[in-house]
Scaffold this active site. Structure first.
Site, PDB file in Angstrom:
ATOM      1  N   LYS A  10       0.832  -1.210   0.000  1.00 62.24           N
ATOM      2  CA  LYS A  10       0.000   0.000   0.000  1.00 62.24           C
ATOM      3  C   LYS A  10       0.873   1.269   0.000  1.00 62.24           C
ATOM      4  O   LYS A  10       2.085   1.196   0.232  1.00 62.24           O
ATOM      5  CB  LYS A  10      -0.939  -0.054   1.209  1.00 62.24           C
ATOM      6  CG  LYS A  10      -1.897  -1.257   1.152  1.00 62.24           C
ATOM      7  CD  LYS A  10      -2.881  -1.255   2.318  1.00 62.24           C
ATOM      8  CE  LYS A  10      -3.811  -2.458   2.230  1.00 62.24           C
ATOM      9  NZ  LYS A  10      -4.871  -2.436   3.266  1.00 62.24           N
ATOM     10  N   TYR A  51     -12.356  -3.101  -3.923  1.00 65.48           N
ATOM     11  CA  TYR A  51     -13.001  -3.045  -2.607  1.00 65.48           C
ATOM     12  C   TYR A  51     -14.527  -3.076  -2.714  1.00 65.48           C
ATOM     13  O   TYR A  51     -15.212  -2.493  -1.864  1.00 65.48           O
ATOM     14  CB  TYR A  51     -12.546  -1.782  -1.863  1.00 65.48           C
ATOM     15  CG  TYR A  51     -11.125  -1.853  -1.354  1.00 65.48           C
ATOM     16  CD1 TYR A  51     -10.697  -2.915  -0.556  1.00 65.48           C
ATOM     17  CD2 TYR A  51     -10.202  -0.847  -1.638  1.00 65.48           C
ATOM     18  CE1 TYR A  51      -9.387  -2.978  -0.077  1.00 65.48           C
ATOM     19  CE2 TYR A  51      -8.896  -0.904  -1.157  1.00 65.48           C
ATOM     20  CZ  TYR A  51      -8.491  -1.963  -0.377  1.00 65.48           C
ATOM     21  OH  TYR A  51      -7.210  -2.033   0.111  1.00 65.48           O
ATOM     22  N   ARG A  87      -1.025 -14.121   4.130  1.00 69.38           N
ATOM     23  CA  ARG A  87      -1.842 -13.496   5.182  1.00 69.38           C
ATOM     24  C   ARG A  87      -1.213 -13.702   6.566  1.00 69.38           C
ATOM     25  O   ARG A  87      -1.282 -12.827   7.431  1.00 69.38           O
ATOM     26  CB  ARG A  87      -3.280 -14.001   5.116  1.00 69.38           C
ATOM     27  CG  ARG A  87      -4.005 -13.438   3.887  1.00 69.38           C
ATOM     28  CD  ARG A  87      -5.414 -13.918   3.775  1.00 69.38           C
ATOM     29  NE  ARG A  87      -6.308 -13.378   4.772  1.00 69.38           N
ATOM     30  CZ  ARG A  87      -6.913 -12.199   4.704  1.00 69.38           C
ATOM     31  NH1 ARG A  87      -6.686 -11.387   3.686  1.00 69.38           N
ATOM     32  NH2 ARG A  87      -7.729 -11.802   5.658  1.00 69.38           N
ATOM     33  N   ARG A 104       2.599  -6.369   9.688  1.00 65.16           N
ATOM     34  CA  ARG A 104       1.821  -5.306  10.352  1.00 65.16           C
ATOM     35  C   ARG A 104       2.235  -5.137  11.806  1.00 65.16           C
ATOM     36  O   ARG A 104       2.234  -4.023  12.330  1.00 65.16           O
ATOM     37  CB  ARG A 104       0.334  -5.628  10.238  1.00 65.16           C
ATOM     38  CG  ARG A 104      -0.186  -5.453   8.806  1.00 65.16           C
ATOM     39  CD  ARG A 104      -1.525  -6.109   8.634  1.00 65.16           C
ATOM     40  NE  ARG A 104      -2.133  -5.822   7.343  1.00 65.16           N
ATOM     41  CZ  ARG A 104      -3.128  -6.528   6.831  1.00 65.16           C
ATOM     42  NH1 ARG A 104      -3.637  -7.549   7.506  1.00 65.16           N
ATOM     43  NH2 ARG A 104      -3.638  -6.204   5.656  1.00 65.16           N
ATOM     44  N   ASN A 114      -2.218  -0.153   6.780  1.00 63.50           N
ATOM     45  CA  ASN A 114      -1.669  -1.399   7.326  1.00 63.50           C
ATOM     46  C   ASN A 114      -0.751  -2.122   6.330  1.00 63.50           C
ATOM     47  O   ASN A 114      -0.607  -3.333   6.362  1.00 63.50           O
ATOM     48  CB  ASN A 114      -2.798  -2.293   7.844  1.00 63.50           C
ATOM     49  CG  ASN A 114      -3.766  -2.685   6.749  1.00 63.50           C
ATOM     50  OD1 ASN A 114      -3.575  -2.329   5.595  1.00 63.50           O
ATOM     51  ND2 ASN A 114      -4.792  -3.426   7.099  1.00 63.50           N
ATOM     52  N   HIS A 117      -1.941  -5.714   1.422  1.00 65.56           N
ATOM     53  CA  HIS A 117      -3.176  -6.466   1.185  1.00 65.56           C
ATOM     54  C   HIS A 117      -2.788  -7.826   0.627  1.00 65.56           C
ATOM     55  O   HIS A 117      -1.867  -7.921  -0.186  1.00 65.56           O
ATOM     56  CB  HIS A 117      -4.062  -5.748   0.158  1.00 65.56           C
ATOM     57  CG  HIS A 117      -5.133  -6.633  -0.406  1.00 65.56           C
ATOM     58  ND1 HIS A 117      -6.351  -6.791   0.206  1.00 65.56           N
ATOM     59  CD2 HIS A 117      -5.146  -7.456  -1.490  1.00 65.56           C
ATOM     60  CE1 HIS A 117      -7.067  -7.662  -0.494  1.00 65.56           C
ATOM     61  NE2 HIS A 117      -6.365  -8.077  -1.532  1.00 65.56           N
ATOM     62  N   GLU A 128      -9.255 -10.672  -8.031  1.00 68.02           N
ATOM     63  CA  GLU A 128      -8.350  -9.527  -7.859  1.00 68.02           C
ATOM     64  C   GLU A 128      -7.221  -9.542  -8.902  1.00 68.02           C
ATOM     65  O   GLU A 128      -6.823  -8.478  -9.385  1.00 68.02           O
ATOM     66  CB  GLU A 128      -7.775  -9.545  -6.433  1.00 68.02           C
ATOM     67  CG  GLU A 128      -8.860  -9.290  -5.385  1.00 68.02           C
ATOM     68  CD  GLU A 128      -8.399  -9.549  -3.950  1.00 68.02           C
ATOM     69  OE1 GLU A 128      -7.223  -9.905  -3.742  1.00 68.02           O
ATOM     70  OE2 GLU A 128      -9.234  -9.393  -3.038  1.00 68.02           O
TER      71      GLU A 128
HETATM   72  P1  CMP Z   1      -7.391  -5.041   3.671  1.00 66.35           P
HETATM   73  O1  CMP Z   1      -7.726  -6.202   4.534  1.00 66.35           O
HETATM   74  O2  CMP Z   1      -6.300  -5.097   2.716  1.00 66.35           O
HETATM   75  O3  CMP Z   1      -8.718  -4.640   2.865  1.00 66.35           O
HETATM   76  C1  CMP Z   1      -9.707  -3.827   3.456  1.00 66.35           C
HETATM   77  C2  CMP Z   1      -9.006  -2.630   4.024  1.00 66.35           C
HETATM   78  O4  CMP Z   1      -9.890  -1.706   4.612  1.00 66.35           O
HETATM   79  C3  CMP Z   1      -8.128  -3.090   5.174  1.00 66.35           C
HETATM   80  O5  CMP Z   1      -7.049  -3.796   4.641  1.00 66.35           O
HETATM   81  C4  CMP Z   1      -7.818  -1.765   5.816  1.00 66.35           C
HETATM   82  O6  CMP Z   1      -6.862  -1.026   5.065  1.00 66.35           O
HETATM   83  C5  CMP Z   1      -9.175  -1.077   5.664  1.00 66.35           C
HETATM   84  N1  CMP Z   1     -10.014  -1.252   6.846  1.00 66.35           N
HETATM   85  C6  CMP Z   1     -10.665  -2.369   7.232  1.00 66.35           C
HETATM   86  N2  CMP Z   1     -11.363  -2.149   8.362  1.00 66.35           N
HETATM   87  C7  CMP Z   1     -11.150  -0.860   8.679  1.00 66.35           C
HETATM   88  C8  CMP Z   1     -11.577  -0.031   9.738  1.00 66.35           C
HETATM   89  N3  CMP Z   1     -12.387  -0.488  10.694  1.00 66.35           N
HETATM   90  N4  CMP Z   1     -11.146   1.241   9.748  1.00 66.35           N
HETATM   91  C9  CMP Z   1     -10.330   1.718   8.785  1.00 66.35           C
HETATM   92  N5  CMP Z   1      -9.882   0.979   7.748  1.00 66.35           N
HETATM   93  C10 CMP Z   1     -10.285  -0.291   7.702  1.00 66.35           C
END
Ligand code: CMP
Length: 137
Positions: A10, A51, A87, A104, A114, A117, A128
């Site tokens: 990211k 998304y 993951r 992370r 974070n 992905h 994807e």
């Molecule tokens: P990822 O799992 O890659 O895909 C969905 C993304 O949404 C996740 O990583 C975070 O970057 C973001 N995300 C998911 N939940 C939240 C949350 N509660 N608040 C802010 N960002 C979120």
């Protein structure tokens, strides 16, 4: 079981100079191979597809703003149980909850930013990969 997965590094990972560190952790795993790699700034159309399940959620708009704020590295990684494995390397979504030793846990700051992905299932991975690498069959 050989699989493939879509990984995104990211904008926070790119800005903080963590691409090499994260790719090194992926490459260190025996029997995993990077089969596609690209650096580009994502537009909202791509992010809306990627998304789709989050459209309308409270974190969606800030997430799209963040994900389009700078270049992202997208990769396809292939290998043994690579979906579960990347993951596990990434750790849980919330960096505070992520253990030391995970990407992370070691480098994460807040849930949105974070760093990485990784596809969560074979179905997600195929969906994807088509979005990010439409030329790959
Ligand atoms: P990822 O799992 O890659 O895909 C969905 C993304 O949404 C996740 O990583 C975070 O970057 C973001 N995300 C998911 N939940 C939240 C949350 N509660 N608040 C802010 N960002 C979120």
């Amino acid at each position: 079981m050989s699989q493939r997965t879509l990984v995104l590094l990211k904008p926070d990972a790119v800005k903080r100079g963590l691409i090499g560190e994260i790719i090194r952790r992926i490459e260190r795993k025996a029997n995993w191979t990077i089969t596609a790699l690209e650096l580009r700034t994502l537009d909202r159309g791509v992010l809306e597809q990627h998304y789709a399940e989050h459209v309308g959620k409270p974190f969606y708009e800030p997430l799209v703003d963040f994900m389009s704020s700078g270049p992202v590295v997208s990769l396809v990684v292939e290998g043994e149980r690579v979906i579960e494995g990347v993951r596990a390397l990434a750790g849980p979504t919330d960096p505070i909850a992520a253990p030391s030793g995970s990407i992370r846990g070691d480098f994460g700051t807040i849930t949105r930013e974070n760093l990485i992905h990784a596809s969560d299932s074979e179905e997600s991975a195929e969906r994807e990969i088509k979005i990010f690498f439409p030329g790959i069959s």
